[in-house]
Design an enzyme around this catalytic site. Structure first.
Site, PDB file in Angstrom:
ATOM      1  CG  ASN A  12      -5.336   5.113  -1.477  1.00 37.23           C
ATOM      2  OD1 ASN A  12      -4.688   4.835  -2.469  1.00 37.23           O
ATOM      3  ND2 ASN A  12      -6.566   4.683  -1.304  1.00 37.23           N
TER       4      ASN A  12
ATOM      5  CB  CYS B 127      -2.400  -0.406  -5.535  1.00 37.12           C
ATOM      6  SG  CYS B 127      -2.810   0.666  -4.170  1.00 37.12           S
TER       7      CYS B 127
ATOM      8  CG  ASN C 216      -8.528   4.010 -11.123  1.00 35.92           C
ATOM      9  OD1 ASN C 216      -9.157   3.722 -10.115  1.00 35.92           O
ATOM     10  ND2 ASN C 216      -7.777   3.114 -11.764  1.00 35.92           N
TER      11      ASN C 216
ATOM     12  CD  GLU D 187      -8.178   4.659  -5.675  1.00 34.62           C
ATOM     13  OE1 GLU D 187      -8.097   3.425  -5.788  1.00 34.62           O
ATOM     14  OE2 GLU D 187      -7.561   5.302  -4.822  1.00 34.62           O
TER      15      GLU D 187
ATOM     16  CB  CYS E  92      -5.581   7.298  -6.694  1.00 30.54           C
ATOM     17  SG  CYS E  92      -5.240   5.944  -7.834  1.00 30.54           S
TER      18      CYS E  92
HETATM   19  N1  LIG Z   1      -5.287   3.483  -4.811  1.00 27.51           N
HETATM   20  C1  LIG Z   1      -4.474   2.846  -5.758  1.00 27.51           C
HETATM   21  C2  LIG Z   1      -5.128   2.249  -6.962  1.00 27.51           C
HETATM   22  C3  LIG Z   1      -6.008   1.055  -6.562  1.00 27.51           C
HETATM   23  C4  LIG Z   1      -6.607   0.355  -7.745  1.00 27.51           C
HETATM   24  C5  LIG Z   1      -7.605   1.160  -8.522  1.00 27.51           C
HETATM   25  N2  LIG Z   1      -8.765   1.489  -7.756  1.00 27.51           N
HETATM   26  C6  LIG Z   1      -7.988   0.353  -9.777  1.00 27.51           C
HETATM   27  O1  LIG Z   1      -8.993  -0.367  -9.742  1.00 27.51           O
HETATM   28  O2  LIG Z   1      -7.264   0.458 -10.778  1.00 27.51           O
HETATM   29  C7  LIG Z   1      -3.209   3.623  -6.060  1.00 27.51           C
HETATM   30  O3  LIG Z   1      -2.698   4.217  -5.104  1.00 27.51           O
HETATM   31  O4  LIG Z   1      -2.680   3.564  -7.161  1.00 27.51           O
END
Ligand SMILES: N[C@@H](CCC[C@H](N)C(=O)O)C(=O)O
Length: 327
Positions: free
Chosen positions: A13, A77, A201, A219, A228
């Site tokens: 990611n 994140c 998500n 996501e 994620c």
């Molecule tokens: N990839 C991330 C989460 C990033 C944010 C997500 N897309 C959102 O909008 O809540 C992770 O590793 O947690």
């Protein structure tokens, strides 16, 4: 403007990390969103799932703000926090640190390498809430625990939780990954809809066996990613609640970008999760950006050599998925 950045990943990611502590950058809110849309675009020389802005905190060792590729800001994140944890710990010569995020100050620490020469960090995933108003999810009930939402699917059951970013999780059989259900459902709940006003998500989880799960996430603000971190943490918690896994015990979480470990803690109904995994740097770059013109050019690009060690972990993880997930 000229910006120095590091491209790195947690479970593949991938993120662009911009250090606002050592550099005197000053971005408006609109500029942060525009930078995310411009630099994360996969059609350009950079491309990423999001931008991690590393900032000074007035009470913690550092602060992280995360912007998705579409320019929206997320409250948390997990995979990105491991990269920020590494950056802050190395900068301040620490093994443990506290990082301020949008909704909580979170403990992070350096850990023994998960695989030889794979820099590994543990980050705290917290606070956890099952209140639908915290996602938000508009339903005529306060929580959703392994229940159907017939308007979304007649067959699948879902759990909704915020960690603190919003997640919708369904435990599925392996054959479901071959169908188009997750994409259709995720696009629906992340478009104009009456359930999730801020999007969500969406993760499908397969419990391979006790201690091993596979998670695939669509996501919010990005689309399907290799992994994620908050989703894998939330999914681990959901499997513990359904007695498919145990609290206080390592859960191996396989994903399309590799593998992490999660440990779910239950402190009298207050849940927290440790997310343990790689924090790999791919390259350092300097870019010249014309935000008004929506363009940028690469000035320098210097590769790190860490990815080769990570590829061994990834190969083994993908082989495990192939051998164990029949469907
Ligand atoms: N990839 C991330 C989460 C990033 C944010 C997500 N897309 C959102 O909008 O809540 C992770 O590793 O947690």
């Amino acid at each position: 403007m000229q910006i120095d950045l590091i491209k790195g990943h947690g479970s593949s990611n991938d993120f662009l990390l911009i250090d606002e502590i050592s550099n005197s950058y000053s971005f408006s809110e609109n500029e942060r969103a525009a930078l995310a849309r411009l630099l994360c675009n996969r059609e350009t020389k950079l491309g990423a799932d999001g931008i991690l802005f590393v900032m000074k905190s007035n009470h913690a060792d550092g602060r992280m703000r995360v912007f998705n590729a579409d320019g929206s800001e997320a409250s948390m994140c997990g995979n990105g926090l491991r990269l920020v944890a590494r950056y802050i710990c190395e900068m301040l010569h620490l093994n443990d640190a506290v990082i301020e995020t949008m909704k909580a100050d979170l403990k992070v620490s350096k850990q023994p390498d998960l695989y030889p020469n794979v820099a590994t960090y543990q980050v705290e995933i917290s606070p956890v809430s099952f209140q639908l108003s915290d996602l938000p999810l508009q339903l005529n009930q306060p929580i959703l625990l392994n229940e159907k939402i017939p308007a979304l699917s007649e067959e699948l059951s879902f759990t909704a939780l915020a960690v603190p970013n919003p997640h919708l999780i369904s435990i599925v059989e392996a054959n479901v990954f071959k169908m188009n259900i997750q994409k259709q459902l995720s696009e629906y709940v992340n478009g104009p809809n009456s359930f999730f006003s801020d999007g969500v998500n969406v993760s499908f989880v397969n419990t391979i066996n006790k201690g091993n799960i596979y998670v695939r996430t669509f996501e919010r603000g990005v689309g399907f990613t290799n992994a994620c971190g908050t989703a894998m943490s939330a999914s681990s918690l959901v499997t513990c609640l359904q007695e498919l896994n145990d609290f206080e015990t390592i859960i191996n979480v396989y994903n399309n970008g590799g593998k992490v470990q999660c440990v779910v803690h239950d402190d009298a109904g207050k849940y927290t999760i440790d997310l343990i995994g790689n924090a790999i740097y791919l390259y350092q770059a300097s870019v010249n950006i014309d935000l008004g013109g929506g363009a940028f050019s690469l000035i320098t690009h210097n590769d790190y050599t860490e990815q080769t060690a990570y590829e061994k972990l990834q190969e083994d993880a993908l082989q495990f998925i192939e051998q164990t997930m029949k469907g």
